[in-house]
Design a protein around this motif. Structure first.
Motif, PDB file in Angstrom:
ATOM      1  N   CYS A 152      -1.363   2.824 -12.962  1.00  0.00           N
ATOM      2  CA  CYS A 152      -0.337   3.870 -12.902  1.00  0.00           C
ATOM      3  C   CYS A 152       1.015   3.293 -13.314  1.00  0.00           C
ATOM      4  CB  CYS A 152      -0.217   4.427 -11.483  1.00  0.00           C
ATOM      5  SG  CYS A 152      -1.746   5.022 -10.760  1.00  0.00           S
ATOM      6  N   LYS A 153       1.892   4.157 -13.715  1.00  0.00           N
ATOM      7  CA  LYS A 153       3.255   3.749 -14.001  1.00  0.00           C
ATOM      8  C   LYS A 153       4.098   3.859 -12.731  1.00  0.00           C
ATOM      9  CE  LYS A 153       3.044   4.850 -18.908  1.00  0.00           C
ATOM     10  NZ  LYS A 153       3.705   5.515 -20.060  1.00  0.00           N
ATOM     11  N   ASP A 154       5.205   3.165 -12.722  1.00  0.00           N
ATOM     12  CA  ASP A 154       6.046   3.118 -11.533  1.00  0.00           C
ATOM     13  C   ASP A 154       6.872   4.392 -11.428  1.00  0.00           C
ATOM     14  OD1 ASP A 154       7.190   2.141  -9.247  1.00  0.00           O
ATOM     15  OD2 ASP A 154       8.641   0.848 -10.269  1.00  0.00           O
ATOM     16  N   ARG A 155       6.183   5.459 -11.043  1.00  0.00           N
ATOM     17  CA  ARG A 155       6.812   6.765 -10.920  1.00  0.00           C
ATOM     18  C   ARG A 155       6.526   7.343  -9.531  1.00  0.00           C
ATOM     19  NH1 ARG A 155       8.391   4.766 -14.851  1.00  0.00           N
ATOM     20  NH2 ARG A 155       8.582   5.605 -16.971  1.00  0.00           N
ATOM     21  N   PRO A 156       7.364   8.239  -9.048  1.00  0.00           N
ATOM     22  CA  PRO A 156       7.177   8.791  -7.702  1.00  0.00           C
ATOM     23  C   PRO A 156       5.780   9.391  -7.503  1.00  0.00           C
ATOM     24  CG  PRO A 156       9.297   9.462  -8.600  1.00  0.00           C
ATOM     25  CD  PRO A 156       8.556   8.791  -9.726  1.00  0.00           C
ATOM     26  N   GLY A 157       5.127   8.986  -6.405  1.00  0.00           N
ATOM     27  CA  GLY A 157       3.806   9.533  -6.088  1.00  0.00           C
ATOM     28  C   GLY A 157       2.701   9.023  -6.973  1.00  0.00           C
ATOM     29  N   ASN A 213       0.819  -1.208   0.000  1.00  0.00           N
ATOM     30  CA  ASN A 213       0.000   0.000   0.000  1.00  0.00           C
ATOM     31  C   ASN A 213       0.859   1.266   0.000  1.00  0.00           C
ATOM     32  OD1 ASN A 213      -2.645   1.369   0.263  1.00  0.00           O
ATOM     33  ND2 ASN A 213      -1.806   2.054   2.221  1.00  0.00           N
ATOM     34  N   THR A 214       2.110   1.141  -0.358  1.00  0.00           N
ATOM     35  CA  THR A 214       2.994   2.301  -0.346  1.00  0.00           C
ATOM     36  C   THR A 214       2.449   3.431  -1.218  1.00  0.00           C
ATOM     37  OG1 THR A 214       5.247   3.073  -0.734  1.00  0.00           O
ATOM     38  CG2 THR A 214       4.371   1.461  -2.288  1.00  0.00           C
ATOM     39  N   SER A 215       2.740   4.656  -0.801  1.00  0.00           N
ATOM     40  CA  SER A 215       2.321   5.808  -1.600  1.00  0.00           C
ATOM     41  C   SER A 215       3.512   6.558  -2.171  1.00  0.00           C
ATOM     42  CB  SER A 215       1.500   6.780  -0.733  1.00  0.00           C
ATOM     43  OG  SER A 215       2.283   7.251   0.351  1.00  0.00           O
TER      44      SER A 215
END
Length: 781
Positions: free
Chosen positions: A191-196, A124-126
């Protein structure tokens, strides 16, 4: 794969909320956390106390984490030292522990050793990229791993951001996404694996930009929230109110986590600030609603509670004042009128929107494949009414490009492609969006999703008036939509219901069923109180009586129409909005439907058949205790206390919904489910048989009056509560009847109408109506 069981590791606010919502879907779930140090040291013997305490806390929190308290029985507490092996049989494991890569990595290794092959593990990381999370893990683990980022609180926030890695099994992503959609009610955004990811990447920039510009321009927090709020289609909390809601102490944590992983040239780096005032507020415990207060707080002054707001320049609290910016009023003419207004509110809006919308346009396709994912993420994750690209269309892509150039900022390539046309358009009754390649593609809904807004794009209403409309939703089914403010009910609604009954029931066309549904925030808050008060104040008593009788006759005609009527509510269904549901053949309710007969709050009783229908349901309930009084007492308690179900599941307990009524977890699927139910009923439909009741009369009324008098003596009932409750008791007991005489529906309706009309002439009732209209809160007189 099918998900039949789950586990959540981490019993903090997010982890426990996720576990509760999985239980809401009827799925058994383990909730595990650490064994606390004090237990390890021998100062306690409950090694699973952290998880157990989280479950107990969720049963008490408001808004409730569980759609029904019984769902808590599906959550099994445990700890990661003793119970990790119990996860060998579960299908989905959610990690929701502290945002520390080392802690997560160690946990993943332990999970990989006990989990069954093919089970899904998600974080569940953000803030932490997926590629960092799976570093050092087995190839098997990487195939079954993804990020599932829930938003808080998990039951109510519809967004679920899903991030898959290059090695993640596509069937695992598809299976979990389908489960989240159909069983958890989520709007799943890839989503893509990008910050936030998407929502927090843009949302964090928006919050920072809105705070910076407010401080730079010298706006009060009330002025800032008045501009960056409803005028932009953002919840009325605005930005400072939102930070109070989520916690000021969360801001530096999220921003620092982002700064660790954002590209060196990301524009967020140039606007990031940590004002000294905010640091001091956090240190002193002024973190928002969960602390001693935040940008706003409630303080006691002279024995009364007073709302205060912080002065951004001095850091001192003062009495909160309503913003009086002309630009906020100008926003009623559109977003352009707001940003082009010459006052400081217009300047503020222009600076914030130019920065945020330009930033959003620069991030596609970096963070998502198309603009629809970005817009959906901000609508569902931050409760924006419009996504960033929908806002750009309101301003005009050319206007935004010119504004960016004027500020010396680069114009994103995607924004250049939208020049002269826009990001969205409607062609052939379908909504289309601009792709990153520069052409337009249809917005395609998932199977089982039917939206009234889509239908309205390509058709005109069959009939409409000022408060309602009838739409053809296909296969011979008509949809009745309320269209007034808050979907309040009035004579126009009743007239169109009668039109629909005559049109569908005449047997001369293809129509075969009616669905009552709308896509407003609330199904209906009941009668239009403003119109009612106007009629009362000028003593238009014949018109008031006509309105009551018209509502009764219309709802009764709906109940006995020669075709099935299915209601599909979501949000609040109060007063007359609840009564129409009680008269439908079936209800297919969104799980977040809040039903109640709340008329006593304005000094009257349900007057459109609500008393009659609830009394009939309670009397005919085969599970009720014997004798005539239990059903009367049950309905009396529900109506006199203005009980409101806090979910569709609770509505069943209160008999607002029948056991046969359906519940839909995903609102986007509600209309399709209701339509299917209507078509099924239409196959061999016959109207319900009229029912007559035997009621005790004065003896029952005396018993109820005695109970109310007891509440008065205890200070739990006001003088007018006693008057209203006595009138309700007279209706539910059957008036002057006795148990040997049958009273039919018309007889009960007459009792309702008589009691309602007597109460509405009371000065105390008029005072309650005026107070409700003025404050939105009931008057205890």
């Amino acid at each position: 794969m099918e998900i039949r069981s789950a586990a959540v590791i981490g019993a903090g606010v997010m982890g426990s909320g996720i576990a509760a919502h999985i239980a809401n879907a009827g799925i058994p779930v383990f909730l595990l956390d650490i064994v606390p140090p004090e237990v390890i040291e021998g100062r306690g013997n409950d090694r699973s106390v952290v998880a157990r305490a989280a479950i107990e806390r969720m049963l008490k929190t408001e808004p409730a984490a569980f759609t029904h308290k019984r769902n808590a029985r599906l959550v099994t507490p445990g700890n990661i030292d003793d119970d990790l092996e119990k996860l060998a049989g579960v299908d989905w494991i959610v990690e929701a522990v502290v945002e520390n890569p080392a802690v997560k990595s160690a946990l993943y290794s332990r999970l990989d050793a006990v989990r069954k092959p093919g089970s899904i593990v998600s974080s569940n990381t953000s803030t932490i990229p997926l590629k960092n999370l799976i570093e050092g893990q087995s190839a098997r683990f990487a195939e079954d791993f993804m990020i599932t980022h829930f938003f808080n609180p998990p039951r109510y926030m519809r967004l679920l951001e899903v991030v898959a890695g290059p090695d993640t099994r596509p069937d695992a992503v598809a299976g979990l996404s389908r489960f989240a959609d159909t069983r958890l009610g989520k709007g799943v955004v890839a989503c893509k694996d990008r910050p936030g990811f998407i929502a927090n990447r843009i949302g964090t920039y928006w919050i920072q930009a809105a705070i910076n510009e407010a401080m730079d321009l010298g706006l009060t927090i009330e002025e800032a929230d008045a501009v960056v709020g409803r005028p932009m289609g953002i919840p009325k909390t605005g930005v400072f109110g939102l930070v109070d809601l989520v916690g000021l102490d969360l801001m530096p944590y999220v921003s620092r986590s982002l700064l660790k992983t954002l590209p060196p040239d990301d524009p967020y780096r140039s606007i990031h600030r940590e004002p000294e005032l905010f640091t001091r507020m956090i240190a002193e415990g002024y973190t928002g609603r969960k602390g001693k207060g935040g940008f706003y707080r409630m303080n006691k002054s002279g024995g009364a509670r007073v709302k205060e707001a912080i002065d951004l320049s001095t850091g001192q609290y003062r009495a909160s004042e309503k913003a009086t910016l002309e630009s906020v009023g100008a926003a009623k003419q559109g977003l352009r009128a707001l940003v082009e207004h010459p006052d400081k509110g217009g300047t503020y809006a222009r600076r914030v929107l130019t920065g945020v919308l330009g930033y959003a346009a620069s991030l596609v396709p970096e963070i998502a494949d198309d603009i629809t994912a970005v817009d959906q993420a901000m609508r569902l994750g931050y409760n924006w009414k419009y996504g960033p690209f929908e806002l750009i269309d309101q301003l005009g892509p050319d206007w935004l490009a010119d504004a960016l150039r004027a500020e010396g900022k680069p114009v994103p390539a995607l924004l250049e492609r939208a020049a002269g046309q826009g990001f969205y358009l409607t062609e052939g009754g379908k909504r289309r969006f601009l792709t990153v390649a520069g052409d337009y593609a249809d917005i395609v809904r998932p199977d089982g999703v039917l939206l009234l807004s889509d239908i309205k794009l390509g058709s005109k209403p069959i009939k409409r008036n000022g408060s309602a409309a009838l739409w053809d939703i296909g296969d011979g089914v008509v949809c009745l939509e309320f269209t007034g403010k808050m979907n309040a009910l009035d004579g126009d609604v009743m007239a169109l219901i009668q039109t629909a009954i005559g049109m569908i029931g005449d047997g001369e066309n293809e129509w075969k069923a009616l669905v009552v549904h709308n896509e407003g925030d609330n199904f209906s808050v009941g009668v239009n109180l403003g119109l009612a008060l106007f009629a009362i104040n000028i003593a238009m008593w014949p018109q008031v009586e006509q309105s009551v009788q018209e509502g009764q006759e219309t709802y009764k005609a709906l109940k006995y129409a020669p075709f099935p009527v299915v209601a599909a509510p979501s949000g609040m269904a109060l007063g007359g909005g609840c009564e129409i549901l009680l008269h439908c053949d079936a209800v297919q309710a969104h799980v977040e439907t809040y039903m109640g007969l709340v008329e006593v709050g304005v000094g009257v009783i349900p007057g459109w058949g609500g008393c009659k229908e609830m009394l009939t349901r309670a009397t005919l309930n085969k599970k009720r205790p014997g004798g005539p009084m239990p059903p009367i007492a049950q309905v009396f308690e529900t109506i006199s206390l203005a009980k409101v179900a806090k979910s569709a599941e609770e509505a069943r307990d209160l008999m607002f919904l029948r056991p046969t009524d359906g519940i839909t977890i995903n609102r986007d699927r509600l209309l399709a489910d209701a339509k299917a139910k209507a078509l099924e009923l239409a196959k061999d439909y016959a109207p319900p048989e009229p029912v007559a009741l035997r009621l005790p009369g004065p003896t029952a009324r005396a018993a109820l009056d005695l109970a109310v008098d007891g509440f008065r003596l205890q200070g739990k009932a006001t003088p007018h509560d006693v008057v209203v409750s006595s009138a309700l008791a007279g209706v539910l007991s059957g008036g002057d009847t006795d148990i040997t005489v049958e009273i039919d529906e018309d007889g009960l309706l007459e009792l309702e109408r008589t009691a309602f009309l007597k109460l509405v002439r009371s000065r105390a009732t008029i005072a309650r109506i005026e107070h409700m209209l003025g404050t939105g809160k009931p008057l205890r007189n």
